[in-house]
Design an enzyme around this catalytic site. Structure first.
Site, mmCIF file in Angstrom:
data_model
loop_
_atom_site.group_PDB
_atom_site.id
_atom_site.type_symbol
_atom_site.label_atom_id
_atom_site.label_comp_id
_atom_site.label_asym_id
_atom_site.label_seq_id
_atom_site.Cartn_x
_atom_site.Cartn_y
_atom_site.Cartn_z
ATOM 1 C CG ASN A 15 -0.147 -0.785 7.451
ATOM 2 O OD1 ASN A 15 0.828 -1.746 7.262
ATOM 3 N ND2 ASN A 15 -0.805 -0.822 8.478
ATOM 4 C CE1 TYR A 17 30.710 29.489 -5.163
ATOM 5 C CE2 TYR A 17 32.185 30.054 -6.705
ATOM 6 C CZ TYR A 17 31.786 29.006 -5.748
ATOM 7 O OH TYR A 17 32.186 28.036 -5.574
ATOM 8 C CB THR A 34 3.552 -12.485 11.927
ATOM 9 O OG1 THR A 34 2.247 -13.048 12.136
ATOM 10 C CG2 THR A 34 3.378 -11.113 11.123
ATOM 11 C CE LYS A 58 33.686 24.824 -3.187
ATOM 12 N NZ LYS A 58 34.235 24.314 -4.215
ATOM 13 N NE ARG A 60 -3.059 -1.469 3.152
ATOM 14 C CZ ARG A 60 -3.317 -1.007 4.275
ATOM 15 N NH1 ARG A 60 -3.894 0.159 4.599
ATOM 16 N NH2 ARG A 60 -2.932 -1.596 5.385
#
Ligand code: UD1
Ligand code: CA
Length: 454
Positions: free
Chosen positions: A222, A361, A77, A346, A13
């Site tokens: 589920n 930058y 199970t 960065k 599901r």
């Protein structure tokens, strides 16, 4: 004890290629939550039964302590637990958990273990307003007599609201006996683990039970709808814990923590912030609305302004970041730094008191203290193949709209004129600029609409 986690089911599901137990809840796989809970009980043996997507599950979940067991095909199970029997130590009881029931509290399991000690079968049960779909707990004179699955139950039994959560503890040698005798003559043609209850009762064993404090501890996933419901419950719990620890949340319903968020005193978090991985906010730090922070550390008194994205960065104290800043991995900002709107950084170290306030930058750079980086500055760190470093020493001033073509160095106290394309090092304390001389064309006339064409 032994702990067995059942995780072989397909989860049809979910309508997904990803095995059900790997779907993330609060940034961590469902199975990861269950294993964390299991480990905090310090079991002698930790067994996980896998089937559907077994390879993927094994690859995604780490731990040398896990004994993996394969269940193929999946016949129910009871059959799943039977596959784990060779891995179990008979001298201790066995606790069974489900890989898709992620939010059970350790304290609840401890209560179940205590109720069943020293050698009874113990079931974790819960009263549900709507018990449909679940196995029903059938009691006779108050004592648990058996479990009847929803699909095998008649109207009278379906009216029972006490249900089986699936979580149970049993003496291991008895479990071997009971599992060997299971049959699959039922509505689903499966070997039901729940049938061991009737077997235990048949042997005259008393069945113990315990209940969770909260219903959500036993909820399973589920479908995507249930996953989303559990996510909200989980986030509500995280928000409550943060507030208990003194954190100010503008709205506890509008924060998402997908990992670990550690906060000092007097931390304030505005709405719609997402925290991923491991995030640390020191005393007095604040996070504005709509920020995403991942694997980062924010120093004391630092203000993260709205719409900022931080990933893998370390920020010192009394700094100001954003709005609209982006700090990428390897960024280290010292105390009292300022990074303003539309600045991307960065792998850059920036010293105390330095600023990059607008539109820049800055990548692969080492920046000293008290440096000013003007609007529109770009480190040209990449030639299409390799990356190079830019070094800017203390007290340098980078004029607006400059390009620093790495590898290049700006000396201590140097000034770059606006619009400079720096291709070789700028000496300390001097003004360096690269700029076409400005000219004015005296006789130039702007073309006129409807005028003569030349
Ligand atoms: C089971 C219980 C039911 C209980 C409910 C609680 C049985 C027969 N029924 O029903 O009493 O109310 O859980 O949610 O036990 N699994 C395997 N291999 C299998 C089948 C299942 O590993 O062959 C695993 C699944 O991955 C899942 C768990 O066992 O983690 C439960 O399986 P599921 O099919 O959801 O059981 P239910 O029918 O919901
Ligand atoms: Ca289920």
């Amino acid at each position: 004890m032994n702990i067995v986690v059942l995780a072989a089911g397909q989860g049809k599901r979910m309508r997904s290629e990803l095995p059900k137990v790997l779907h993330p809840l609060a940034g961590r796989a469902l199975l990861g939550h269950v294993l964390a809970c299991a480990r905090s009980l310090a079991p002698q043996r930790l067994v996980v039964v896998v089937g559907h997507g077994a390879e993927q599950v094994r690859a995604a979940v780490s731990g040398d302590d896990i004994r993996w067991v394969m269940q193929d095909p999946q016949l129910g199970t009871g059959h799943a637990l039977a596959q784990a029997l060779p891995e179990l130590d008979d001298s201790v009881p066995t606790l069974v958990l489900y890989g898709d029931v992620p939010l059970t509290r350790v304290g609840t399991l401890a209560r179940l273990l205590k109720a069943a000690a020293p050698a009874a079968l113990g079931l974790l049960t819960v009263e549900l307003a709507d018990p449909s779909g679940y196995g029903r707990i059938v009691r006779e004179q108050g004592a648990i007599a058996r479990i009847v699955e929803h699909r095998d139950a008649d109207e009278r039994l379906r009216a029972i609201t006490e249900v089986n959560t699936g979580i149970l503890v049993a003496p291991t040698p008895a479990l071997r006996r009971w599992l060997a005798a299971l049959s699959n003559e039922n509505a689903q043609g499966e070997y039901y683990l729940t049938d061991i209850v009737a077997a235990a009762v048949g042997e005259g064993m008393k069945i113990a039970s315990a209940q969770p404090e909260d219903e959500w501890e036993t909820l399973g996933v589920n479908s995507k709808t249930q996953l989303a419901e559990l996510e909200r419950i989980c986030q509500r719990n995280v928000a409550a814990a943060l507030m208990d620890a003194g954190v100010t949340l503008a709205d506890p319903a509008r924060i998402d923590v997908r990992g670990e968020l550690h906060c000092g005193r007097d931390v304030a978090i505005d709405v719609n912030c997402v925290f991923e991985g491991e995030v640390r906010l020191a005393n007095g730090a604040s996070v504005g609305a709509n920020c995403v922070l991942r694997d980062c550390t924010v120093g004391e008194g630092t203000e993260i302004k709205p719409f900022t994205h931080i990933d893998g960065a370390t920020i010192g104290a009394s700094a100001s970041i954003g709005p609209y800043a982006r700090l990428r991995p390897g960024t280290e900002l010292a105390d009292e730094t300022h990074v303003g709107n539309f600045v991307e950084m960065k792998k850059t170290r920036m010293g105390a008191g330095s600023k990059a306030n607008h539109l820049a930058y800055v990548g692969d750079a080492v920046i000293g203290e008290r440096v000013n980086i003007g609007a529109g500055t770009i480190t040209c760190n990449y030639d299409g193949v390799n990356k190079y470093q830019t070094v800017i020493e203390d007290d340098a001033f980078i004029g607006s709209d400059s390009q620093l073509v790495a590898p290049v160095r700006v000396g201590k106290g140097a000034t770059l004129g606006a619009g400079t394309t720096l291709t070789s090092d700028a000496p300390a304390d001097k003004l360096t600029l690269s700029r076409a001389p400005q000219v004015t064309l005296e006789r130039w006339k702007r073309p006129q609409k409807g005028g003569k064409k030349h």
